[in-house]
Design a protein around this motif. Structure first.
Motif: not given
Lengths: 203, 96
Positions: A34-35, A38-39, A41-43, A45, A198, A202, B34, B42, B46, B86, B90, B93
């Motif tokens: 998941f980490l 999410s990383v 996805r952030e980079v 998007t 996920l 999304i 969604a 969203s 979610n 996590i 972040f 980042i």
């Protein structure tokens, strides 16, 4: 010889605690993925947004429905064995197994559909796409693949417990094995509860 | 030796069925959320709904409600561990 030596000692709390500790390692295994998701996805998007459009939300929703229902039947099989209703418990275990197989059949059709469209690891179509989309599909295959592997293992465990229940090795007075199998199955459900939004929602 | 703990907790079948219905409703809600195209919100909605569903499964289906306090507290160890990892990642980042 001492008479009390014949009384078998069973540590049910210890058995369940051991199962929970194992489940914690599973949470950390998926937590790591998941980490990574999410990383990336952030980079990436926008890429994740576009790649997510390829997902079939209906199949994802049906599989969510299947797993949630299988969790219910699993819980009901434990409730039944506690009331010493052996056959009812076996019936619910069998339904849980069937629902697990239905989940995998759905997954098979879903994956074959992606592969037919040219989306699979290292496919020429995918490699020609942007970095973010390659990452999305890589994560999709790894995360839902390892989850599907857990479903296969869960089905095997419940099948094994079903035989033990038939042989009265799991019974109304000693059902911790069924409970632990249930804990594993529910955790697989919990992980899917997060995978579904996920990858399918999304956008 | 019989399995005694939990014996006071003969959970009625209806409880599980109600939890299952709640889970189905939340699944419907998450799909609706969604489709509302709320952008980043969203994502938040979610994840919040998924966490609500996971809590229902943990609390009722996985019997945490009926377990000793030790089990209820221990589950926070992996949850907090993953959350810290996590969040700290972040920070790297966002602010690097």
């Amino acid at each position: 010889m001492n008479e009390t030596a014949h009384i078998e000692h069973r540590d049910y709390v210890g058995a369940k605690l051991g199962m929970w500790l194992f489940l914690f390692t599973e949470i950390l295994l998926f937590g790591g993925m998941f980490l990574v998701y999410s990383v990336y996805r952030e980079v990436n998007t926008a890429d994740f947004h576009e790649a997510g459009m390829e997902m079939n939300m209906t199949i994802g929703a049906i599989n969510t429905l299947i797993l949630l229902t299988s969790s219910l039947t699993m819980a009901l099989s434990i409730a039944a064995i506690k009331r010493a209703a052996k056959m009812r418990s076996i019936l619910f275990q069998a339904v849980t197994i069937i629902l697990g197989i239905a989940f995998l059949v759905n997954k098979y059709f879903e994956w074959s559909d992606h592969i037919r469209h040219g989306f699979y690891p290292d496919s020429p179509k995918l490699l020609a796409m942007s970095h973010g989309k390659i990452l999305f599909f890589g994560l999709y295959y790894v995360m839902t693949g390892i989850h599907a592997l857990h479903v296969v293992i869960g089905i095997s465990i419940i099948g094994f417990i079903l035989i033990l229940t038939l042989r009265d090795s799991v019974s109304g007075t000693d059902y911790v094995k069924l409970e632990n199998a249930g804990l594993f199955w529910h955790l697989v459900d919990v992980i899917w509860i997060y995978l579904f939004p996920l990858f399918y929602l999304i956008l | 030796m019989e399995q005694k703990q939990e014996e006071r907790a003969h959970v009625p079948t209806q409880v599980f069925v109600i939890v299952w219905i709640a889970l189905l409703c939340l699944t419907g809600l998450t799909i609706k959320a969604a489709q509302m195209k709320m952008g980043e919100w969203s994502m938040v909605a979610n994840i919040a709904i998924a966490s609500a569903k996971a809590s229902l499964v943990l609390w009722f289906f996985m019997h945490l409600k009926y377990e000793k306090r030790l089990f209820k507290l221990l589950i926070f160890v992996p949850i907090i561990t993953v959350s810290i990892i996590i969040v700290l990642t972040f920070f790297d980042i966002w602010y690097r």
